[in-house]
Design an enzyme around this catalytic site. Structure first.
Site, PDB file in Angstrom:
ATOM      1  N   HIS A  37      -5.472   3.873  -1.708  1.00 26.07           N
ATOM      2  CA  HIS A  37      -6.769   4.337  -0.908  1.00 26.07           C
ATOM      3  C   HIS A  37      -7.293   5.400  -1.215  1.00 26.07           C
ATOM      4  O   HIS A  37      -7.338   5.818  -1.160  1.00 26.07           O
ATOM      5  CB  HIS A  37      -7.060   3.872   0.415  1.00 26.07           C
ATOM      6  N   ARG A  58       3.314  18.366   1.953  1.00 23.06           N
ATOM      7  CA  ARG A  58       4.085  20.328   1.426  1.00 23.06           C
ATOM      8  C   ARG A  58       3.495  20.552   0.289  1.00 23.06           C
ATOM      9  O   ARG A  58       3.514  21.764   0.100  1.00 23.06           O
ATOM     10  CB  ARG A  58       5.293  19.395   1.594  1.00 23.06           C
ATOM     11  N   GLU A  99      -8.196   0.013  -2.635  1.00 23.11           N
ATOM     12  CA  GLU A  99      -9.525   0.218  -1.820  1.00 23.11           C
ATOM     13  C   GLU A  99     -10.495   1.280  -1.545  1.00 23.11           C
ATOM     14  O   GLU A  99      -9.503   2.362  -2.028  1.00 23.11           O
ATOM     15  CB  GLU A  99      -8.733   0.571   0.047  1.00 23.11           C
ATOM     16  N   HIS A 130      -3.296  -5.207   7.876  1.00 20.00           N
ATOM     17  CA  HIS A 130      -4.047  -3.503   8.633  1.00 20.00           C
ATOM     18  C   HIS A 130      -2.939  -3.341   9.861  1.00 20.00           C
ATOM     19  O   HIS A 130      -2.645  -4.644  10.723  1.00 20.00           O
ATOM     20  CB  HIS A 130      -4.817  -3.892   9.194  1.00 20.00           C
ATOM     21  N   GLY A 131      -1.713  -2.855   9.910  1.00 22.06           N
ATOM     22  CA  GLY A 131      -0.527  -2.314  10.629  1.00 22.06           C
ATOM     23  C   GLY A 131       0.586  -3.420  10.986  1.00 22.06           C
ATOM     24  O   GLY A 131       0.889  -3.813  11.912  1.00 22.06           O
ATOM     25  N   THR A 182      -6.575   6.250  10.786  1.00 21.96           N
ATOM     26  CA  THR A 182      -6.819   4.809   8.986  1.00 21.96           C
ATOM     27  C   THR A 182      -7.445   4.149   9.377  1.00 21.96           C
ATOM     28  O   THR A 182      -8.820   4.915  10.067  1.00 21.96           O
ATOM     29  CB  THR A 182      -5.491   4.442   9.395  1.00 21.96           C
ATOM     30  N   THR A 183      -8.030   3.787   8.634  1.00 18.66           N
ATOM     31  CA  THR A 183      -9.418   2.812   8.152  1.00 18.66           C
ATOM     32  C   THR A 183      -9.138   2.475   9.763  1.00 18.66           C
ATOM     33  O   THR A 183      -8.273   1.288  10.454  1.00 18.66           O
ATOM     34  CB  THR A 183      -8.689   1.939   7.093  1.00 18.66           C
ATOM     35  N   ASN A 191       0.573  -0.840  -0.014  1.00 17.04           N
ATOM     36  CA  ASN A 191       0.121   0.227   0.496  1.00 17.04           C
ATOM     37  C   ASN A 191       1.019   1.142   0.367  1.00 17.04           C
ATOM     38  O   ASN A 191       1.350   1.326   0.717  1.00 17.04           O
ATOM     39  CB  ASN A 191      -0.440  -0.013   1.062  1.00 17.04           C
ATOM     40  N   ARG A 200      -7.272  12.720   1.665  1.00 16.95           N
ATOM     41  CA  ARG A 200      -6.009  12.560   2.075  1.00 16.95           C
ATOM     42  C   ARG A 200      -4.451  12.343   1.840  1.00 16.95           C
ATOM     43  O   ARG A 200      -3.902  13.312   2.023  1.00 16.95           O
ATOM     44  CB  ARG A 200      -6.171  12.201   3.428  1.00 16.95           C
ATOM     45  N   HIS A 201      -4.681  11.352   1.231  1.00 11.82           N
ATOM     46  CA  HIS A 201      -3.201  10.982   0.316  1.00 11.82           C
ATOM     47  C   HIS A 201      -3.479  10.795  -1.458  1.00 11.82           C
ATOM     48  O   HIS A 201      -3.245  11.837  -1.858  1.00 11.82           O
ATOM     49  CB  HIS A 201      -2.366  10.146   1.060  1.00 11.82           C
ATOM     50  N   ASP A 227      -0.287   4.266   0.087  1.00 12.99           N
ATOM     51  CA  ASP A 227      -0.793   5.418   0.453  1.00 12.99           C
ATOM     52  C   ASP A 227      -0.166   6.815   0.861  1.00 12.99           C
ATOM     53  O   ASP A 227      -0.396   8.289   0.561  1.00 12.99           O
ATOM     54  CB  ASP A 227      -2.163   5.548   1.371  1.00 12.99           C
ATOM     55  N   HIS A 228       1.075   6.245   1.756  1.00 10.39           N
ATOM     56  CA  HIS A 228       1.682   7.300   2.588  1.00 10.39           C
ATOM     57  C   HIS A 228       3.018   7.964   1.944  1.00 10.39           C
ATOM     58  O   HIS A 228       3.399   8.929   2.355  1.00 10.39           O
ATOM     59  CB  HIS A 228       2.002   6.711   4.366  1.00 10.39           C
ATOM     60  N   GLU A 268     -10.687  -9.447   3.345  1.00  8.17           N
ATOM     61  CA  GLU A 268      -9.129  -9.728   3.864  1.00  8.17           C
ATOM     62  C   GLU A 268      -9.702  -9.248   5.014  1.00  8.17           C
ATOM     63  O   GLU A 268     -10.554  -8.726   5.748  1.00  8.17           O
ATOM     64  CB  GLU A 268      -8.947  -8.380   3.626  1.00  8.17           C
ATOM     65  N   ARG A 293      -9.311   8.188  -0.680  1.00 10.06           N
ATOM     66  CA  ARG A 293     -10.446   8.175   0.269  1.00 10.06           C
ATOM     67  C   ARG A 293     -11.037   9.208  -0.605  1.00 10.06           C
ATOM     68  O   ARG A 293     -10.715  10.209  -0.816  1.00 10.06           O
ATOM     69  CB  ARG A 293      -9.246   9.316   1.666  1.00 10.06           C
ATOM     70  N   GLY A 301       1.423  -1.672   4.166  1.00 13.24           N
ATOM     71  CA  GLY A 301       1.761   0.167   3.483  1.00 13.24           C
ATOM     72  C   GLY A 301       2.679   0.845   4.991  1.00 13.24           C
ATOM     73  O   GLY A 301       3.736   1.162   4.433  1.00 13.24           O
TER      74      GLY A 301
HETATM   75  N1  PXP Z   1      -5.527  -3.153   4.125  1.00 12.77           N
HETATM   76  C1  PXP Z   1      -6.585  -2.764   4.369  1.00 12.77           C
HETATM   77  C2  PXP Z   1      -7.886  -2.848   4.074  1.00 12.77           C
HETATM   78  C3  PXP Z   1      -5.939  -0.860   5.084  1.00 12.77           C
HETATM   79  O1  PXP Z   1      -8.026   0.117   5.128  1.00 12.77           O
HETATM   80  C4  PXP Z   1      -5.003  -0.327   4.976  1.00 12.77           C
HETATM   81  C5  PXP Z   1      -4.415   0.176   5.780  1.00 12.77           C
HETATM   82  O2  PXP Z   1      -4.819   1.353   4.313  1.00 12.77           O
HETATM   83  C6  PXP Z   1      -4.100  -1.487   4.747  1.00 12.77           C
HETATM   84  C7  PXP Z   1      -4.222  -2.966   4.769  1.00 12.77           C
HETATM   85  C8  PXP Z   1      -2.689  -1.250   4.786  1.00 12.77           C
HETATM   86  O3  PXP Z   1      -2.759  -1.209   6.857  1.00 12.77           O
HETATM   87  P1  PXP Z   1      -0.620  -0.276   6.751  1.00 12.77           P
HETATM   88  O4  PXP Z   1      -0.638   0.427   6.525  1.00 12.77           O
HETATM   89  O5  PXP Z   1      -1.504  -0.869   8.806  1.00 12.77           O
HETATM   90  O6  PXP Z   1       0.019  -1.279   6.468  1.00 12.77           O
END
Ligand code: PXP
Length: 244
Positions: free
Chosen positions: A44, A19, A71, A191-192, A101-102, A8, A50-51, A10-11, A152, A46, A213
């Site tokens: 994602h 910036r 996503e 996630h996480g 976050t989600t 992922n 946001r990103h 996104d970040h 997921e 959103r 991500g």
């Molecule tokens: N899976 C889903 C459905 C998510 O919403 C996210 C966060 O955007 C992730 C995975 C990735 O999570 P992380 O950024 O904590 O690795």
């Protein structure tokens, strides 16, 4: 059975949006992720933008040959964008504006009626639909009844839990992965996750892909994205896949 990694990115866009610059580029990130050997790119879009921005989606999709996992919230606007983009996969997630976050899984059981037309529209467009859900029987049954091919499992609670709490959460993830697999669903998780906690997850059977991500992008600040992806793939390499 080897476990796939969806990265992922996104970040990377979070850093850019902080910036209002044109860098760092999610396109460049996607290329590096592909070169590092990952199996997919997750983004994602959103509702609050946001990103990831709208223009990032086709740009990333055109730049890499990896499958794109979009996503998305169950919103009419985002659905329209998904139907135009036609990513390989769309993962429906809950979204609240104030969240960091989600935060939780999608309530597939409680929102069954609202989800039905979205799932149908995405599937009719040839998009593989996934639902980001908690490891709970009612959610897996609802996903099955909705006719999605994939779920997921939310690993955030496992990752946030104390070492005393983790075994019980892991047992639930194991049981629910088994239940989903028996129902014919492809099982992803995410996630996480980071290189320290991903090892525990390798006990969950029938996993196809981990979507990761934040920890990879954070690690990339120090070692570069290619190396951060490589380190994660190494941490996932011992996966056996089947039943213990
Ligand atoms: N899976 C889903 C459905 C998510 O919403 C996210 C966060 O955007 C992730 C995975 C990735 O999570 P992380 O950024 O904590 O690795």
């Amino acid at each position: 059975m080897s476990l796939k990694l969806g990265v992922n990115i996104d970040h990377v866009a979070t850093l850019r949006q902080a910036r209002g610059t044109h860098y760092p580029s999610p396109v460049e990130a996607a290329r590096l992720v592909m070169e590092a050997g990952a199996h997919g790119i997750t983004l994602h879009l959103r509702e609050d933008r946001r990103h990831i921005q709208d223009a990032d989606l086709p740009a990333v999709q055109d730049a890499v040959s990896l499958p794109i996992n979009l996503e998305m919230a169950n919103s009419r606007e985002i659905l329209g964008i998904a139907l135009k983009l036609r990513p390989a996969e769309a993962c429906l997630v809950p979204e609240r504006r104030e969240e960091l976050t989600t935060e939780g899984g999608l309530d597939a059981a409680g929102q069954f009626r609202e989800l039905e037309p979205t799932v149908k529209a995405l599937r009719d467009a040839g998009i593989c639909v996934s639902l980001f859900i908690e490891a709970a029987e009612a959610q897996i049954e609802a996903a099955h009844r909705l006719g999605v091919p994939c779920i997921e499992l939310h690993t955030g609670h496992y990752c946030d839990a104390s070492t005393a709490e983790q075994p019980a959460i892991l047992e639930r993830l194991i049981a629910m992965a088994r239940k989903a697999h028996d129902a014919g669903l492809r099982v992803n998780a995410g996630h996480g996750l980071n290189v320290e906690n991903v090892g525990g997850l390798l006990r969950v059977p029938h996993l196809d892909t981990l979507n990761i991500g934040h920890s990879i992008v954070a690690r990339a600040v120090f070692v570069g994205l290619r190396e951060a992806v490589r380190e994660m793939m190494e941490a996932m390499a011992g996966y056996q896949g089947g039943e213990p």
